[in-house]
Write a protein that holds these residues in place. Structure first.
Motif, short mmCIF file in Angstrom:
data_model
loop_
_atom_site.label_atom_id
_atom_site.label_comp_id
_atom_site.label_asym_id
_atom_site.label_seq_id
_atom_site.Cartn_x
_atom_site.Cartn_y
_atom_site.Cartn_z
N LYS A 7 0.81 -1.24 -0.23
CA LYS A 7 -0.03 0.06 -0.19
C LYS A 7 0.71 1.31 0.11
N ILE A 8 2.19 1.00 -0.11
CA ILE A 8 3.07 2.29 0.05
C ILE A 8 3.39 2.76 -1.31
N SER A 51 2.27 6.10 2.56
CA SER A 51 0.91 5.68 2.17
C SER A 51 0.56 6.16 0.91
N ARG A 58 4.69 5.31 6.76
CA ARG A 58 4.34 4.09 7.00
C ARG A 58 5.36 3.12 7.28
#
Length: 171
Positions: A7-8, A51, A58
Motif C-alpha cells: 500500500k506504499i 502511504s 508508514r
C-alpha cells in the motif's frame, strides 16, 4: 515488494526534519539513549516510505530491509529485527525487555506466543500493547513482540499468553 509495503506509493531519502522526527519517535518510545542509533546509521541507506492514500509515513527502510513500521492507528514505531538489534545494544538491561527461560528458547523459535509461566524477568514498566525485546537469560536477543498483558501480570500469572512474537532473530 512484501505485502506490508503493497500500500506504499513511494520511498524517498529522508529530509533533516524527517530524521529529527525519527529521533523523537525513538526517544519517545524507547528513551533518550536511542538517539545513538540514528547517529551511527549511514543516512544515505535510510528511506522513508509513505502511504498512497494518506501520504503519511508508514515504513522506514534501511539498506533495503524493513527497519521499522509505523502503525497507522496510533503512529507507534514497530521495530523489525534490524532496529531491534540496534535497540538491544543501546538500551540498558532490563529496559523494554522480557527475559524467558533458556530451556524454552527453541520452542519460541517455532512459536508465535510466549506464555506467562516462561517469563522470569523484565522491565517493570511494560504495559499491554507495548513493543518489547525478547531475550534469554544471558540477554541474547531472540526476537521482538507485543506485550499482551502488563509485566506484573506476566510475573504473577501461571498461565495464559504474555507476548505475541512479531519477528524472530535468525540463528
Amino acid at each position: 515488494m512484501s505485502n506490508s509495503l503493497s500500500k506504499i506509493q513511494y520511498c524517498s531519502k529522508p529530509t533533516r526534519d524527517e530524521i529529527d522526527m525519527l529521533i523523537l519517535l525513538l526517544n519517545y518510545f524507547y528513551g533518550d539513549y536511542t538517539q545513538k542509533i540514528v547517529e551511527n546509521l549511514n543516512l544515505d541507506d535510510l528511506s522513508f516510505c509513505y502511504s498512497k492514500k494518506t501520504k503519511r509515513l508508514r515504513a522506514i527502510m534501511y539498506r533495503n530491509e524493513m527497519f521499522a513500521f509505523i502503525r497507522a492507528s496510533d503512529f507507534r514505531l514497530i521495530p523489525h529485527i534490524p532496529l531491534a538489534i540496534l535497540l538491544h545494544k543501546v538500551i540498558p538491561f532490563p529496559k523494554h525487555r522480557i527475559v524467558v527461560i533458556n530451556e524454552i528458547v527453541p520452542d519460541i523459535m517455532g512459536s508465535h506466543t510466549i506464555f506467562s509461566k516462561h517469563v522470569i524477568q523484565g522491565d517493570e514498566n511494560i504495559k499491554p500493547f507495548d513493543e518489547v525485546l525478547i531475550v534469554d537469560e544471558e540477554d541474547n536477543l531472540i526476537g521482538v513482540g507485543r506485550a499482551i498483558i502488563s509485566y506484573e501480570a506476566m510475573i504473577t500469572s501461571l498461565r495464559g499468553p504474555a507476548v505475541q512474537v512479531r519477528e524472530k532473530v535468525e540463528r
